[in-house]
Design an enzyme around this catalytic site. Structure first.
Site, PDB file in Angstrom:
ATOM      1  CB  THR A 154       5.076   4.516   6.091  1.00 13.12           C
ATOM      2  OG1 THR A 154       3.685   4.386   5.793  1.00 13.12           O
ATOM      3  CG2 THR A 154       5.643   5.603   5.204  1.00 13.12           C
ATOM      4  N   GLY A 193       2.947   6.108  14.267  1.00 12.05           N
ATOM      5  CA  GLY A 193       2.595   6.861  15.459  1.00 12.05           C
ATOM      6  C   GLY A 193       3.009   6.128  16.723  1.00 12.05           C
ATOM      7  CD  GLU A 436      -4.566   3.429   7.273  1.00  8.47           C
ATOM      8  OE1 GLU A 436      -4.211   3.888   8.353  1.00  8.47           O
ATOM      9  OE2 GLU A 436      -4.068   2.409   6.778  1.00  8.47           O
TER      10      GLU A 436
HETATM   11  C1  LIG Z   1      -6.971   6.684  13.395  1.00  4.75           C
HETATM   12  C2  LIG Z   1      -6.141   6.676  12.173  1.00  4.75           C
HETATM   13  C3  LIG Z   1      -4.715   7.074  12.348  1.00  4.75           C
HETATM   14  C4  LIG Z   1      -4.052   6.935  11.042  1.00  4.75           C
HETATM   15  C5  LIG Z   1      -2.575   6.809  11.084  1.00  4.75           C
HETATM   16  C6  LIG Z   1      -2.077   6.508   9.702  1.00  4.75           C
HETATM   17  C7  LIG Z   1      -1.642   5.058   9.541  1.00  4.75           C
HETATM   18  C8  LIG Z   1      -1.027   4.786   8.187  1.00  4.75           C
HETATM   19  O1  LIG Z   1      -0.912   5.644   7.353  1.00  4.75           O
HETATM   20  S1  LIG Z   1      -0.582   3.173   7.950  1.00  4.75           S
HETATM   21  C9  LIG Z   1       0.116   3.138   6.336  1.00  4.75           C
HETATM   22  C10 LIG Z   1      -0.927   3.346   5.267  1.00  4.75           C
HETATM   23  N1  LIG Z   1      -0.332   3.088   3.984  1.00  4.75           N
HETATM   24  C11 LIG Z   1      -1.070   2.873   2.896  1.00  4.75           C
HETATM   25  O2  LIG Z   1      -2.285   2.962   2.903  1.00  4.75           O
HETATM   26  C12 LIG Z   1      -0.307   2.492   1.662  1.00  4.75           C
HETATM   27  C13 LIG Z   1      -1.152   2.672   0.419  1.00  4.75           C
HETATM   28  N2  LIG Z   1      -0.746   1.704  -0.629  1.00  4.75           N
HETATM   29  C14 LIG Z   1      -1.465   0.548  -0.828  1.00  4.75           C
HETATM   30  O3  LIG Z   1      -2.454   0.244  -0.200  1.00  4.75           O
HETATM   31  C15 LIG Z   1      -0.980  -0.359  -1.934  1.00  4.75           C
HETATM   32  O4  LIG Z   1       0.389  -0.111  -2.205  1.00  4.75           O
HETATM   33  C16 LIG Z   1      -1.784  -0.127  -3.241  1.00  4.75           C
HETATM   34  C17 LIG Z   1      -3.208  -0.634  -3.021  1.00  4.75           C
HETATM   35  C18 LIG Z   1      -1.791   1.329  -3.626  1.00  4.75           C
HETATM   36  C19 LIG Z   1      -1.141  -0.900  -4.341  1.00  4.75           C
HETATM   37  O5  LIG Z   1      -0.943  -2.199  -3.855  1.00  4.75           O
HETATM   38  P1  LIG Z   1      -0.313  -3.269  -4.842  1.00  4.75           P
HETATM   39  O6  LIG Z   1       0.032  -4.433  -4.054  1.00  4.75           O
HETATM   40  O7  LIG Z   1       0.725  -2.607  -5.669  1.00  4.75           O
HETATM   41  O8  LIG Z   1      -1.591  -3.674  -5.700  1.00  4.75           O
HETATM   42  P2  LIG Z   1      -1.990  -3.215  -7.157  1.00  4.75           P
HETATM   43  O9  LIG Z   1      -1.025  -3.818  -8.105  1.00  4.75           O
HETATM   44  O10 LIG Z   1      -2.235  -1.750  -7.228  1.00  4.75           O
HETATM   45  O11 LIG Z   1      -3.403  -3.931  -7.235  1.00  4.75           O
HETATM   46  C20 LIG Z   1      -3.424  -5.360  -7.304  1.00  4.75           C
HETATM   47  C21 LIG Z   1      -4.818  -5.796  -6.948  1.00  4.75           C
HETATM   48  O12 LIG Z   1      -4.953  -5.778  -5.529  1.00  4.75           O
HETATM   49  C22 LIG Z   1      -6.148  -5.125  -5.174  1.00  4.75           C
HETATM   50  N3  LIG Z   1      -5.972  -4.517  -3.861  1.00  4.75           N
HETATM   51  C23 LIG Z   1      -5.041  -3.608  -3.521  1.00  4.75           C
HETATM   52  N4  LIG Z   1      -5.174  -3.299  -2.226  1.00  4.75           N
HETATM   53  C24 LIG Z   1      -6.217  -4.026  -1.742  1.00  4.75           C
HETATM   54  C25 LIG Z   1      -6.857  -4.132  -0.471  1.00  4.75           C
HETATM   55  N5  LIG Z   1      -6.467  -3.402   0.581  1.00  4.75           N
HETATM   56  N6  LIG Z   1      -7.899  -4.980  -0.341  1.00  4.75           N
HETATM   57  C26 LIG Z   1      -8.312  -5.709  -1.403  1.00  4.75           C
HETATM   58  N7  LIG Z   1      -7.765  -5.652  -2.642  1.00  4.75           N
HETATM   59  C27 LIG Z   1      -6.721  -4.809  -2.800  1.00  4.75           C
HETATM   60  C28 LIG Z   1      -6.326  -4.095  -6.248  1.00  4.75           C
HETATM   61  O13 LIG Z   1      -7.685  -3.683  -6.293  1.00  4.75           O
HETATM   62  C29 LIG Z   1      -5.907  -4.881  -7.474  1.00  4.75           C
HETATM   63  O14 LIG Z   1      -6.989  -5.664  -7.862  1.00  4.75           O
HETATM   64  P3  LIG Z   1      -7.190  -5.902  -9.457  1.00  4.75           P
HETATM   65  O15 LIG Z   1      -5.905  -6.530  -9.947  1.00  4.75           O
HETATM   66  O16 LIG Z   1      -8.369  -6.798  -9.530  1.00  4.75           O
HETATM   67  O17 LIG Z   1      -7.398  -4.555 -10.050  1.00  4.75           O
HETATM   68  C1  LIG Z   2       0.008  12.255  10.122  1.00  3.14           C
HETATM   69  C2  LIG Z   2       0.516  10.971   9.517  1.00  3.14           C
HETATM   70  C3  LIG Z   2       0.512   9.808  10.272  1.00  3.14           C
HETATM   71  C4  LIG Z   2       1.008   8.629   9.724  1.00  3.14           C
HETATM   72  N1  LIG Z   2       1.039   7.499  10.497  1.00  3.14           N
HETATM   73  C5  LIG Z   2       1.537   6.350   9.970  1.00  3.14           C
HETATM   74  C6  LIG Z   2       1.608   5.166  10.768  1.00  3.14           C
HETATM   75  O1  LIG Z   2       1.222   5.178  11.923  1.00  3.14           O
HETATM   76  N2  LIG Z   2       2.131   4.039  10.220  1.00  3.14           N
HETATM   77  C7  LIG Z   2       2.581   3.997   8.929  1.00  3.14           C
HETATM   78  O2  LIG Z   2       3.041   2.950   8.478  1.00  3.14           O
HETATM   79  N3  LIG Z   2       2.513   5.119   8.131  1.00  3.14           N
HETATM   80  C8  LIG Z   2       2.010   6.276   8.636  1.00  3.14           C
HETATM   81  N4  LIG Z   2       1.945   7.399   7.855  1.00  3.14           N
HETATM   82  C9  LIG Z   2       2.544   7.374   6.500  1.00  3.14           C
HETATM   83  C10 LIG Z   2       1.481   7.418   5.427  1.00  3.14           C
HETATM   84  O3  LIG Z   2       0.801   6.215   5.373  1.00  3.14           O
HETATM   85  C11 LIG Z   2       2.197   7.750   4.098  1.00  3.14           C
HETATM   86  O4  LIG Z   2       2.661   9.063   4.175  1.00  3.14           O
HETATM   87  C12 LIG Z   2       1.233   7.601   2.930  1.00  3.14           C
HETATM   88  O5  LIG Z   2       0.978   6.232   2.695  1.00  3.14           O
HETATM   89  C13 LIG Z   2       1.792   8.234   1.638  1.00  3.14           C
HETATM   90  O6  LIG Z   2       3.044   7.691   1.297  1.00  3.14           O
HETATM   91  P1  LIG Z   2       4.317   8.681   1.093  1.00  3.14           P
HETATM   92  O7  LIG Z   2       4.376   9.578   2.244  1.00  3.14           O
HETATM   93  O8  LIG Z   2       5.476   7.836   0.765  1.00  3.14           O
HETATM   94  O9  LIG Z   2       3.888   9.563  -0.171  1.00  3.14           O
HETATM   95  P2  LIG Z   2       4.168   9.151  -1.722  1.00  3.14           P
HETATM   96  O10 LIG Z   2       3.568   7.827  -2.007  1.00  3.14           O
HETATM   97  O11 LIG Z   2       5.590   9.370  -2.008  1.00  3.14           O
HETATM   98  O12 LIG Z   2       3.248  10.274  -2.441  1.00  3.14           O
HETATM   99  C14 LIG Z   2       3.825  11.484  -2.904  1.00  3.14           C
HETATM  100  C15 LIG Z   2       3.084  11.883  -4.182  1.00  3.14           C
HETATM  101  O13 LIG Z   2       3.298  10.853  -5.162  1.00  3.14           O
HETATM  102  C16 LIG Z   2       2.065  10.480  -5.765  1.00  3.14           C
HETATM  103  N5  LIG Z   2       2.042   9.063  -6.116  1.00  3.14           N
HETATM  104  C17 LIG Z   2       2.622   8.040  -5.445  1.00  3.14           C
HETATM  105  N6  LIG Z   2       2.362   6.864  -6.043  1.00  3.14           N
HETATM  106  C18 LIG Z   2       1.597   7.150  -7.133  1.00  3.14           C
HETATM  107  C19 LIG Z   2       0.987   6.367  -8.163  1.00  3.14           C
HETATM  108  N7  LIG Z   2       1.114   5.032  -8.200  1.00  3.14           N
HETATM  109  N8  LIG Z   2       0.230   7.015  -9.099  1.00  3.14           N
HETATM  110  C20 LIG Z   2       0.079   8.354  -9.065  1.00  3.14           C
HETATM  111  N9  LIG Z   2       0.654   9.156  -8.120  1.00  3.14           N
HETATM  112  C21 LIG Z   2       1.391   8.558  -7.178  1.00  3.14           C
HETATM  113  C22 LIG Z   2       1.047  10.730  -4.663  1.00  3.14           C
HETATM  114  O14 LIG Z   2      -0.267  10.936  -5.235  1.00  3.14           O
HETATM  115  C23 LIG Z   2       1.572  11.990  -3.987  1.00  3.14           C
HETATM  116  O15 LIG Z   2       1.078  13.130  -4.687  1.00  3.14           O
HETATM  117  C24 LIG Z   2       1.479   8.610   8.389  1.00  3.14           C
HETATM  118  C25 LIG Z   2       1.464   9.778   7.621  1.00  3.14           C
HETATM  119  C26 LIG Z   2       0.980  10.962   8.181  1.00  3.14           C
HETATM  120  C27 LIG Z   2       0.973  12.219   7.362  1.00  3.14           C
END
Ligand SMILES: CCCCCCCC(=O)SCCNC(=O)CCNC(=O)[C@H](O)C(C)(C)COP(=O)(O)OP(=O)(O)OC[C@H]1O[C@@H](n2cnc3c(N)ncnc32)[C@H](O)[C@@H]1OP(=O)(O)O
Ligand SMILES: Cc1cc2nc3c(=O)[nH]c(=O)nc-3n(C[C@H](O)[C@H](O)[C@H](O)COP(=O)(O)OP(=O)(O)OC[C@H]3O[C@@H](n4cnc5c(N)ncnc54)[C@H](O)[C@@H]3O)c2cc1C
Length: 652
Positions: A154, A193, A436
Site C-alpha cells: 500500500t 506493519g 487485506e
Molecule cells: C494478520 C493480518 C494482518 C493484516 C495486515 C494488513 C495487510 C494488508 O492490508 S496488505 C495490502 C492488502 N491490499 C489489498 O488487498 C489490495 C486490494 N486490491 C486488490 O486485490 C486488487 O487491486 C483488485 C483485486 C481489487 C483488483 O486487481 P486488478 O489487478 O485491478 O484486477 P481486476 O481487473 O479487478 O480483475 C482482473 C482479474 O483478476 C482476478 N483477480 C484479482 N485478484 C485476484 C487474486 N488475488 N487471485 C486470483 N484472481 C484474482 C479477478 O477475479 C479478475 O478475473 P476476471 O477477469 O476473470 O473477472
Molecule cells: C490496520 C491496518 C493495517 C494495514 N497493514 C498493511 C500492511 O501491513 N501492508 C500493506 O501493504 N497495507 C496495509 N494496510 C493498508 C490496507 O491494505 C489498505 O488500507 C486497503 O487496501 C484499502 O486501501 P486504501 O486505504 O487506499 O482505501 P481506498 O481504496 O482509497 O478506499 C477508500 C474508499 O474507496 C472505495 N473504493 C476504492 N476502490 C473502489 C472501487 N474500485 N469500486 C468501488 N469503491 C471503491 C472503497 O470501497 C472505500 O470506501 C493496512 C491498513 C490498515 C487499516
C-alpha cells in the site's frame, strides 16, 4: 473484597453448573482433537506463566512510544518462548489452526504485535513468490529472526488499486541491479506493519520496468535498515504514520526510495523473471503475485472467529454476573442474562464465531488444495478460491465488527471502559474491514465472478461448485423453515439478485452506457448479490460441516452445535426477511411464506428449538473456552419475531 468476589463467582458458577454437555469434547472439537487442545493449553500456560509478559501499568496509560517499546519487549520474550514450543511434526494446516485457536497473542498484545506482519505475511510472501533458491536462502533467516520483515504494498496514494502503485523498480542491465524510486509523495509506501522502526527488510511491490517497457507489479526483497545500527539504508526514508484507532503497537510506517539500488536476484522470481540482459518473462497468471493476500483473507475468517469469540466471552460472562432492575416486585434483581433482549444481543455472536471457525477451516482446505494445484501449473480453481476469499473475508469482518460493538453495548457503562478490553477488540476487528482488501472492493470482486457465472448458467454452461446453485431452476413451492429450507431460500435470494444485476447491466448498456459505467451504476446491487452469496456459503458450510464433523460427538454436544446452526440460520432469515419475502425472478414461495407464519410458530414450539438453559463459560478467554449448555432463546420469542416480521410485509 471477598464478599464481592463470592457474589460474582456464585452466579458464574451457577451458570457453569447448568452445563448439560461435555465441555472438553466441544473444546477439542474446535481445536481439531484432544492432542491439539493439549498443545494449545501448553502454549497458553507457558506464555501466561511468564511474569515478564505482564504490563507494569495497563498499556492504556502509556505514551505511544512507551506502548510500542513495551510491545517490542514482550514480542522478544514471546518469540523466545514460542520458539521453544514449535512442533515440527505438525502440518502447515495444523500449525496454522493451532496458531489461530491460541489466545496467546491477543492476550499479550491488546493492539497486536510489532512482529505481526513478520509472522503473517513476510514469510508467506517469500514462500509464495520466491523461487526455490530464494526460498532456501531467505526462509531460514526469517524463521530464526536473523532478519525482521513486513509486506510493503500500500502507498499513500493507492491501497485498493494495486496496478496503480507508483513505486518504481527499473532494471539496469549494466550493473544487473534494480533502481527503486518513489517518484512522488503518493508513491511512498504507507501502512505496512512494523515498517516504522521494527522491520529491517520488506517485500516491496513495485511497478517494474525493463528495456523501457512496463513489466507490471512485481515483488522485491529489500533491506531497508542496517543490521548493526538499525539505521535506514542509503536512499531509504522511513518513519511512523502516527496514532490510529487501534493497531498502535503494530508500528505501521512509511517508506520512500531515492535511487536505492538492489541486486537483480532480489526480485522474487517464482512467477515472473527478469534475466540478466533485462528480458522479462511474465507469469503464467499475473494474479499469482496477489497470492499472499488470498492467504491472509482466508486467515481473516479465523481471526474474526477468535476475536468475536473473545468479545462474546467477556460480554456473556458479564451478563451472567451483572444483576440489574427488578421486573418482579419482592424478588432479587435478575442476572441480565435472563433478559431475552440480552440473549438476542449476545447469542448470535457465539453462533457466528463458531460459524466463522468452521468456514475458515473449510476454506483453508480449499486454499491448500488450490496451492498444490498451482504448484503444478493447474489454475482451474484459483478464481473460485479468490471469489470465496473475497466475499467471506468481507462478510465475516463486517458482521464481526457489528457483533463486537454489540457486545460492548451489552455491558453498559463497563463495556465502555478500556479495562473491559472490548474497545480494543473492536478497534482490532473493525480494521479487518479495511486491510487485506477493503470490504466493498472485495464484494465487487466476487460480484465479477457471480455475473460471469450467471451468464454461463444462462448459456447452459457448468459453473464452479460454490455457485452451482445459480443453475437450480426448481421452484420453492412453499416456505420450508428447516435449516436446509432456509439455506435454499438464501440460494434463491442470491440467484435472484444475480439475475437482477445481469438485467440491470444489460439495461444500462442497452441505453448506451459503457460496460464500466453500467457496472458502476449497478454496483450497489452487485455488492448485495455478493453478500447474499456469502450468506449462502456461510449458512450451508456451517450446516454441512456440522452434519459430517459431529458424527463422533456425544448427543448433548451435537445437540448444542446444531442449535448454534439453527440459531445462526434463523437469525439471518429474520435479518434478511425482506429479501426472503420479495418474489425474486426465480422464486414463487414468497407468496406462501406468510400463511405459514403460524405453522412457523408451531414449528418452534414443537421442536422446542430453544430450551430454557443458560450459557456456560469457562475460565479461559477466547471461544475455545466458551461453551454452551444450550441456547436460551425461549420459544415464545422467535415465533413472535417471525410472525410480526413476516405478517407485516406487503404480500405480492
Ligand atoms: C494478520 C493480518 C494482518 C493484516 C495486515 C494488513 C495487510 C494488508 O492490508 S496488505 C495490502 C492488502 N491490499 C489489498 O488487498 C489490495 C486490494 N486490491 C486488490 O486485490 C486488487 O487491486 C483488485 C483485486 C481489487 C483488483 O486487481 P486488478 O489487478 O485491478 O484486477 P481486476 O481487473 O479487478 O480483475 C482482473 C482479474 O483478476 C482476478 N483477480 C484479482 N485478484 C485476484 C487474486 N488475488 N487471485 C486470483 N484472481 C484474482 C479477478 O477475479 C479478475 O478475473 P476476471 O477477469 O476473470 O473477472
Ligand atoms: C490496520 C491496518 C493495517 C494495514 N497493514 C498493511 C500492511 O501491513 N501492508 C500493506 O501493504 N497495507 C496495509 N494496510 C493498508 C490496507 O491494505 C489498505 O488500507 C486497503 O487496501 C484499502 O486501501 P486504501 O486505504 O487506499 O482505501 P481506498 O481504496 O482509497 O478506499 C477508500 C474508499 O474507496 C472505495 N473504493 C476504492 N476502490 C473502489 C472501487 N474500485 N469500486 C468501488 N469503491 C471503491 C472503497 O470501497 C472505500 O470506501 C493496512 C491498513 C490498515 C487499516
Amino acid at each position: 473484597m471477598d464478599a464481592v468476589n463470592k457474589v460474582i463467582n456464585e452466579d458464574l458458577q451457577k451458570e457453569r453448573d447448568k452445563c448439560k454437555f461435555n465441555v472438553a469434547e466441544l473444546t477439542a472439537f474446535l481445536d481439531g482433537g484432544d492432542k491439539f487442545t493439549q498443545k494449545r493449553r501448553e502454549k497458553e500456560n507457558r506464555v501466561f506463566s511468564i511474569q515478564g509478559l505482564r504490563d507494569a501499568v495497563p498499556d492504556e496509560y502509556m505514551s505511544h512510544k512507551e506502548r510500542y517499546e513495551n510491545a517490542v519487549r514482550k514480542a522478544v520474550i514471546m518469540h523466545q518462548t514460542l520458539g521453544t514450543l514449535e512442533d515440527k511434526t505438525l502440518t502447515e494446516y495444523e500449525t496454522a489452526r493451532l496458531a489461530l485457536r491460541a489466545t496467546t497473542s491477543s492476550a499479550i498484545f491488546k493492539e497486536n504485535s510489532p512482529l505481526m506482519l513478520h509472522y503473517s505475511m513476510f514469510a508467506n510472501v517469500i514462500e509464495g513468490q520466491g523461487d526455490e533458491k530464494q526460498r532456501e536462502y531467505w526462509l531460514k533467516k526469517i524463521n530464526n529472526m536473523e532478519i525482521i520483515g513486513t509486506y510493503a504494498q500500500t502507498e499513500l496514494g493507492h491501497g485498493t488499486f494495486i496496478r496503480g502503485l507508483e513505486t518504481t523498480a527499473e532494471y539496469d542491465p549494466k550493473t544487473e541491479e534494480f533502481v527503486l524510486n518513489s517518484p512522488k509523495l503518493t508513491a511512498y509506501k504507507w501502512w505496512p506493519g512494523g515498517l516504522a522502526h521494527t522491520a529491517n527488510h520488506c517485500v516491496v511491490m513495485a511497478h517494474t520496468y525493463s528495456q523501457g517497457k512496463s513489466c507490471g507489479i512485481q515483488p522485491f526483497m529489500v533491506q531497508i535498515r542496517d543490521l548493526e545500527t538499525n539505521m535506514p539504508m542509503k536512499g531509504v526514508k522511513l518513519g511512523e504514520i502516527g496514532a490510529k484507532l487501534g493497531f498502535n503497537t503494530v508500528n505501521n510506517g512509511f517508506l520512500g526510495f531515492e535511487n536505492h539500488r538492489i541486486p537483480r536476484d532480489r526480485m522474487l522470481m517464482k512467477n515472473s523473471q527478469i534475466l540478466k540482459d533485462g528480458t522479462f518473462i511474465s507469469s503464467p497468471n499475473s494474479k499469482l503475485t496477489y497470492g499472499t493476500m488470498v492467504y491472509i483473507r482466508v486467515s481473516i475468517l479465523g481471526t474474526m472467529a477468535n476475536t468475536l469469540g473473545r468479545a462474546v466471552t467477556i460480554a456473556t460472562r458479564y451478563a451472567a454476573v451483572r444483576r440489574q432492575s427488578q421486573p418482579k416486585p419482592n424478588e432479587p434483581e435478575p442476572q441480565i442474562l435472563d433478559y431475552v433482549t440480552q440473549q438476542h444481543k449476545l447469542f448470535i455472536g457465539i453462533a457466528s464465531s463458531h460459524a466463522y471457525y468452521i468456514s475458515c477451516f473449510w476454506l483453508w482446505t480449499l486454499y491448500h488444495r488450490v496451492t498444490k494445484e498451482l504448484a503444478v501449473g493447474n489454475m482451474d480453481n484459483l478464481a473460485e478460491l479468490h471469489a470465496l476469499a473475497c466475499c467471506l473475508k468481507a462478510t465475516t469482518s463486517a458482521d464481526a465488527a457489528v457483533l463486537v460493538e454489540r457486545c460492548r453495548l451489552a455491558c453498559g457503562g463497563h463495556g465502555y471502559m478500556l479495562s473491559s478490553n472490548l474497545p480494543q477488540i473492536y478497534a482490532n476487528v473493525t480494521a479487518a474491514n479495511t486491510y487485506e482488501g477493503e470490504n466493498t472492493v472485495m464484494l465487487l470482486q466476487t460480484a465479477r465472478a457471480l455475473v460471469k457465472a450467471g451468464m454461463q448458467v444462462a448459456q447452459g454452461q457448468k459453473v464452479s461448485p460454490s455457485m452451482a446453485y445459480l443453475a437450480d431452476q426448481s421452484k420453492m413451492a412453499k416456505w420450508d423453515s428447516s435449516v436446509d429450507g432456509i439455506v435454499k431460500g438464501f440460494q434463491k435470494v442470491a440467484a435472484g439478485k444475480v439475475a437482477a444485476c445481469l438485467a440491470s447491466l444489460q439495461r444500462h448498456t442497452n441505453n448506451g452506457q459503457s460496460a464500466e459505467d453500467a457496472w458502476n451504476l449497478t454496483s450497489v446491487q452487485l455488492v448485495a448479490a455478493s453478500e447474499a452469496h456469502a450468506r449462502v456459503i456461510l449458512l450451508s458450510v456451517f450446516k454441512s460441516e456440522m452434519d459430517v464433523q459431529t458424527l463422533t460427538l456425544s448427543g448433548e454436544t451435537r445437540t448444542v452445535l446444531f442449535q448454534l446452526v439453527q440459531l445462526y440460520t434463523i437469525y439471518w432469515a429474520l435479518e434478511k426477511v425482506g429479501d426472503l419475502l420479495l418474489p425474486t425472478t426465480t422464486t414463487t414461495y414468497s407468496v406462501s411464506i406468510c400463511d405459514t407464519a403460524m405453522r412457523c410458530d408451531g414449528w418452534m414450539d414443537e421442536t422446542s428449538l430453544f430450551e430454557k438453559s443458560t450459557i456456560q463459560t469457562s475460565a479461559r478467554t477466547g471461544i475455545a473456552g466458551l461453551v454452551l449448555s444450550g441456547l436460551v432463546y425461549d420459544s415464545a420469542v422467535y415465533p413472535e419475531l417471525v410472525h410480526q416480521s413476516l405478517t407485516s410485509w406487503p404480500l405480492q
